[in-house]
Design an enzyme around this catalytic site. Structure first.
Site, short mmCIF file in Angstrom:
data_model
loop_
_atom_site.label_atom_id
_atom_site.label_comp_id
_atom_site.label_asym_id
_atom_site.label_seq_id
_atom_site.Cartn_x
_atom_site.Cartn_y
_atom_site.Cartn_z
N VAL A 190 0.79 -1.14 -0.03
CA VAL A 190 0.04 -0.01 -0.02
C VAL A 190 0.82 1.37 -0.03
O VAL A 190 1.78 1.49 0.92
CB VAL A 190 -0.81 0.21 1.21
CG1 VAL A 190 -1.79 1.12 1.18
CG2 VAL A 190 -1.82 -1.16 1.22
N GLU B 137 1.13 -2.28 -13.38
CA GLU B 137 1.09 -3.71 -12.85
C GLU B 137 1.06 -4.24 -14.16
O GLU B 137 1.06 -3.61 -15.27
CB GLU B 137 -0.44 -3.71 -12.53
CG GLU B 137 -0.71 -3.26 -11.15
CD GLU B 137 0.10 -3.71 -9.85
OE1 GLU B 137 0.52 -4.83 -9.74
OE2 GLU B 137 1.01 -2.74 -9.32
N LYS C 148 -5.79 -1.45 -2.33
CA LYS C 148 -5.15 -0.93 -1.27
C LYS C 148 -5.93 -0.14 -0.32
O LYS C 148 -5.59 -0.24 0.96
CB LYS C 148 -4.20 0.15 -2.11
CG LYS C 148 -2.93 -0.47 -2.91
CD LYS C 148 -2.30 0.60 -3.79
CE LYS C 148 -1.04 0.37 -4.33
NZ LYS C 148 -0.72 1.19 -5.61
N1 LIG Z 1 5.95 -2.20 -9.65
C1 LIG Z 1 5.71 -1.28 -8.43
O1 LIG Z 1 5.79 -0.08 -8.38
C2 LIG Z 1 5.02 -1.87 -7.34
C3 LIG Z 1 4.56 -3.16 -7.07
N2 LIG Z 1 3.94 -3.71 -6.25
C4 LIG Z 1 3.58 -5.18 -6.53
O2 LIG Z 1 4.81 -5.94 -6.34
C5 LIG Z 1 4.47 -7.31 -6.91
C6 LIG Z 1 5.69 -7.50 -8.04
O3 LIG Z 1 5.61 -6.10 -9.04
P1 LIG Z 1 6.57 -6.13 -10.09
O4 LIG Z 1 7.81 -6.21 -9.78
O5 LIG Z 1 6.39 -4.72 -10.56
O6 LIG Z 1 6.07 -6.83 -11.04
P2 LIG Z 1 6.77 -7.40 -12.62
O7 LIG Z 1 5.64 -7.99 -13.58
O8 LIG Z 1 7.71 -6.42 -13.02
O9 LIG Z 1 7.52 -8.85 -12.05
C7 LIG Z 1 6.95 -9.96 -11.75
C8 LIG Z 1 7.61 -10.85 -11.27
O10 LIG Z 1 6.86 -12.16 -10.88
C9 LIG Z 1 7.19 -13.37 -11.70
N3 LIG Z 1 6.13 -14.39 -11.58
C10 LIG Z 1 4.99 -14.16 -11.98
N4 LIG Z 1 4.04 -14.93 -11.77
C11 LIG Z 1 4.87 -16.00 -10.94
C12 LIG Z 1 4.66 -17.28 -10.50
N5 LIG Z 1 3.74 -17.75 -10.54
N6 LIG Z 1 5.53 -17.75 -9.86
C13 LIG Z 1 6.80 -17.46 -9.57
N7 LIG Z 1 7.14 -16.20 -10.48
C14 LIG Z 1 5.94 -15.57 -11.04
C15 LIG Z 1 7.75 -12.82 -13.02
O11 LIG Z 1 8.49 -13.82 -13.42
P3 LIG Z 1 8.38 -14.33 -14.99
O12 LIG Z 1 9.07 -12.86 -15.74
O13 LIG Z 1 9.37 -15.41 -15.21
O14 LIG Z 1 7.04 -14.50 -15.44
C16 LIG Z 1 8.40 -11.63 -12.69
O15 LIG Z 1 9.66 -11.93 -12.31
C17 LIG Z 1 3.10 -7.24 -7.58
O16 LIG Z 1 2.45 -7.78 -6.60
C18 LIG Z 1 2.89 -5.65 -7.64
O17 LIG Z 1 1.46 -5.41 -7.43
C19 LIG Z 1 3.91 -3.28 -5.16
C20 LIG Z 1 4.15 -1.77 -5.02
C21 LIG Z 1 4.67 -1.24 -6.23
N1 LIG Z 2 0.86 -0.34 -10.05
C1 LIG Z 2 0.97 0.25 -8.89
C2 LIG Z 2 2.51 -0.17 -8.34
C3 LIG Z 2 2.49 0.15 -6.89
O1 LIG Z 2 1.83 -0.20 -5.89
C4 LIG Z 2 0.83 1.76 -8.75
O2 LIG Z 2 0.96 2.54 -9.82
O3 LIG Z 2 0.45 2.39 -7.61
#
Ligand SMILES: NC(=O)C1=CN([C@@H]2O[C@H](COP(=O)(O)OP(=O)(O)OC[C@H]3O[C@@H](n4cnc5c(N)ncnc54)[C@H](OP(=O)(O)O)[C@@H]3O)[C@@H](O)[C@H]2O)C=CC1
Ligand SMILES: N[C@@H](CC=O)C(=O)O
Length: 326
Positions: A138, A196, A211
């Site tokens: 969040v 996302e 959130k």
């Molecule tokens: N980006 C942001 O600013 C923020 C993101 N978040 C949250 O953090 C989390 C990650 O976000 P983000 O890093 O941006 O996402 P990305 O899409 O950049 O990365 C996601 C990762 O998860 C992997 N993945 C997806 N499904 C599976 C699975 N079933 N098993 C194992 N690995 C898996 C993917 O692997 P592969 O490539 O091999 O599919 C990839 O490495 C999400 O829940 C998002 O909502 C929270 C706050 C801020």
């Molecule tokens: N997609 C999200 C990433 C962080 O939670 C956002 O835009 O806030």
């Protein structure tokens, strides 16, 4: 010396940033964790034992120095102590559940999985005597969850804020630059890692709803149903609406609001005048105001999305568990 073996699930924007901080800031993190440990046997250290992704090859070339860490398989229960769940889908909920059921502590930033479990993951953690924390879920870097629980002296009457960084960035850019198309603004947000994996979650207001749902849970102990939160995304805003707002010196923000007095919960684009405290909260910033029965209005503002920004919240949970739990 106690060694905590960490497994990272997901290696995207946030997973990579968490890995970076765990390696480059290692001595600082361990310094904080071990601040009050006098004896060597009370001190804690950590190791990243594996990184679970869906497609190992996607990462092995770019991250060849750690290619041995990538796997599609879960480590065996005996081989790890704590799961850091940073995957991009509801599958994160199963990962969290499986880790908790195996007696592991969990840190997550997956608001979709947490909200959609409607409290089952927190219950599972309690049943298994484990710690589940999700500060990064969040408002990105803002430690909002850490301040809600200690406010138990009285009621939280109102939560109002901007909880989605990417749509705030997109709206800010559209208001700054009349030549910019919505598609280009979305592409910019994507390049910065704010969106996302499924951007409709952002532009449709779902991400902010999840959130807000988590904040309502922290304030009341109950997750609201999706049907109890009015949701309108920024995808409903027309070019004309934006132009009219500009000419009236106003702006649109995707505002999340829980009014506990009236019971109205909503995530909607709101037309704000320059006197509104959220008016100047621009770019990927988030801001949250809690109105508390005794404390009055408390406002926190900071980066709401982005790899290192979110990773700092994830690491704060990890530090908590390494100090208090494990
Ligand atoms: N980006 C942001 O600013 C923020 C993101 N978040 C949250 O953090 C989390 C990650 O976000 P983000 O890093 O941006 O996402 P990305 O899409 O950049 O990365 C996601 C990762 O998860 C992997 N993945 C997806 N499904 C599976 C699975 N079933 N098993 C194992 N690995 C898996 C993917 O692997 P592969 O490539 O091999 O599919 C990839 O490495 C999400 O829940 C998002 O909502 C929270 C706050 C801020
Ligand atoms: N997609 C999200 C990433 C962080 O939670 C956002 O835009 O806030």
């Amino acid at each position: 010396m106690k060694k905590i073996r960490l497994v990272l699930f997901g290696f995207g924007t946030v997973g990579q940033a968490v890995y970076e901080l765990l390696t480059t800031e290692r001595s600082r993190i361990l310094g904080v964790v071990n601040q009050s440990a006098d004896q060597l046997q009370d001190k804690v250290d950590y190791d990243i034992v594996s990184i679970v992704v869906r497609d190992v090859e996607k990462y092995q070339a770019e991250f060849s120095h750690i290619s041995h860490l990538f796997t599609t398989e879960w480590p065996s229960e005996a081989d790890y102590d704590l799961a850091i769940e940073l995957v991009s889908s509801a599958a994160g909920g199963d990962i969290i559940a499986q880790a908790l059921e195996s007696g592991k502590d969990v840190v997550s930033a997956n608001k979709l999985a947490l909200y959609q479990s409607a409290g089952q993951l927190e219950t599972l953690a309690n049943e298994h005597g484990r710690i589940l924390r999700y500060e990064g879920a969040v408002a990105g870097a803002i430690p909002i969850l850490q301040i809600i629980s200690p406010l138990g002296s009285g009621e939280i009457q109102l939560i109002r804020g901007i909880l989605n960084g990417s749509t705030n960035y997109i709206l800010t850019r559209l208001f700054e630059d009349s030549e910019l198309s919505v598609e280009d603004a979305i592409a910019e947000a994507s390049k910065k890692g704010y969106l996302e994996a499924d951007p409709t979650l952002d532009v449709g207001g779902f991400d902010a709803l999840y959130k807000l749902g988590i904040l309502i849970y922290m304030a009341t102990g109950q997750y609201p149903a999706e049907s109890d939160i009015e949701r309108i995304g920024i995808d409903t805003l027309t070019d004309e609406a934006i132009a009219e707002a500009k000419s009236a010196n106003k702006t649109y923000k995707l505002v999340a609001e829980a009014d506990f007095k009236t019971g109205r919960y909503r995530v909607t684009p709101q037309l704000l005048a320059s006197t509104d405290p959220l008016y100047g909260v621009d770019g990927s910033l988030n801001a949250v105001t809690l109105t508390h029965q005794y404390a009055g209005e408390l406002t926190l503002q900071g980066p709401g999305a982005g790899g290192l920004e979110t990773a700092s919240a994830v690491i704060s949970d990890l530090i908590y568990i390494m100090r208090e739990g494990a």
